[in-house]
Design a protein around this motif. Structure first.
Motif, PDB file in Angstrom:
ATOM      1  N   ASP A 109      -3.839   1.984  -5.742  1.00 18.69           N
ATOM      2  CA  ASP A 109      -2.777   2.084  -4.741  1.00 18.69           C
ATOM      3  C   ASP A 109      -2.278   0.711  -4.294  1.00 18.69           C
ATOM      4  O   ASP A 109      -1.520   0.621  -3.343  1.00 18.69           O
ATOM      5  N   ARG A 111      -0.008  -2.441  -3.961  1.00 14.72           N
ATOM      6  CA  ARG A 111       1.433  -2.622  -4.120  1.00 14.72           C
ATOM      7  C   ARG A 111       1.838  -4.066  -3.866  1.00 14.72           C
ATOM      8  O   ARG A 111       2.985  -4.351  -3.608  1.00 14.72           O
ATOM      9  N   THR A 138       8.764  -7.120   2.129  1.00 14.56           N
ATOM     10  CA  THR A 138       9.174  -5.882   1.479  1.00 14.56           C
ATOM     11  C   THR A 138      10.686  -5.853   1.275  1.00 14.56           C
ATOM     12  O   THR A 138      11.436  -6.522   1.977  1.00 14.56           O
ATOM     13  N   PHE A 141      11.811  -0.572  -0.338  1.00 11.08           N
ATOM     14  CA  PHE A 141      11.693   0.494  -1.323  1.00 11.08           C
ATOM     15  C   PHE A 141      10.449   1.318  -1.035  1.00 11.08           C
ATOM     16  O   PHE A 141       9.378   0.768  -0.771  1.00 11.08           O
ATOM     17  N   GLU A 143       8.449   2.809  -2.999  1.00 13.53           N
ATOM     18  CA  GLU A 143       7.349   2.558  -3.938  1.00 13.53           C
ATOM     19  C   GLU A 143       6.529   1.323  -3.563  1.00 13.53           C
ATOM     20  O   GLU A 143       5.453   1.105  -4.107  1.00 13.53           O
ATOM     21  N   GLU A 144       7.013   0.522  -2.612  1.00 12.63           N
ATOM     22  CA  GLU A 144       6.250  -0.625  -2.148  1.00 12.63           C
ATOM     23  C   GLU A 144       5.191  -0.238  -1.123  1.00 12.63           C
ATOM     24  O   GLU A 144       4.267  -0.997  -0.874  1.00 12.63           O
ATOM     25  N   GLU A 145       5.314   0.916  -0.534  1.00 11.94           N
ATOM     26  CA  GLU A 145       4.357   1.378   0.478  1.00 11.94           C
ATOM     27  C   GLU A 145       3.177   2.070  -0.190  1.00 11.94           C
ATOM     28  O   GLU A 145       3.360   2.991  -0.990  1.00 11.94           O
ATOM     29  N   ARG A 147       0.240   4.659  -0.791  1.00  6.49           N
ATOM     30  CA  ARG A 147       0.080   6.058  -0.362  1.00  6.49           C
ATOM     31  C   ARG A 147      -1.001   6.188   0.699  1.00  6.49           C
ATOM     32  O   ARG A 147      -0.877   6.980   1.625  1.00  6.49           O
TER      33      ARG A 147
END
Length: 162
Positions: A109, A111, A138, A141, A143-145, A147
């Motif tokens: 996970d 990023r 950041t 986006f 997808e940068e965070e 999960r």
């Protein structure tokens, strides 16, 4: 180590059977320098450079190595650093020579958030802990965070200690 380097903002110290080890970032952001000292504190005349790894998911051109940490392992050392995505580790012997290629430590996970990987060791294991979070800069986006942001722990068994 006085006078050896103008910047020691990202450095770590460890003591082991071979003496002392200091690892720092630099002189460039993708480089790590290792200073060895014997049990009396006599520092080796030159730092040991840890070469940029040629394997893994990162390319040498994109590699960043920051937040180094050191721990004694067997008669040598283990070093961790943030590689731009997450933590990586590399083992070196008591003379400062690499014993294996760098190993990326991932929970799946990461990023790119900045983190250090703190370690403790036993005779045949390394426990590593780090924090997963979003990148500092950041782009907004999703997808940068990550999960599941938060702390991570990895236990690695050593087949043999050098």
């Amino acid at each position: 180590f006085s006078g050896r380097s103008p910047t020691w903002t990202e450095a770590s110290l460890a003591a082991g059977p071979a003496g002392f080890l200091v690892v720092r970032t630099g002189p460039e952001i993708g480089e790590l320098e290792v200073y060895l000292a014997d049990a009396l504190g006599v520092v080796a005349p030159a730092p040991v450079a840890i070469p940029i790894p040629g394997t893994g998911t990162r390319t040498a051109d994109a590699l960043v190595r920051r937040y180094p940490r050191a721990a004694a392992l067997g008669t040598g050392w283990v070093l961790s650093y943030w590689d731009g995505t997450g933590p990586s580790i590399v083992r070196i012997d008591s003379a400062g020579a690499l014993t294996a290629d760098a190993l990326e430590i991932r929970s799946g996970d990461e990023r790119g958030g900045h983190t250090d990987a703190r370690m403790t060791t036993t005779d045949d294991a390394i426990a590593i802990t780090w924090q997963v979070g979003p990148p500092r800069m950041t782009h907004g986006f999703p997808e940068e965070e990550p999960r599941r942001p938060g702390p991570r722990l990895s236990i690695l068994r050593c087949a043999s200690s050098p």
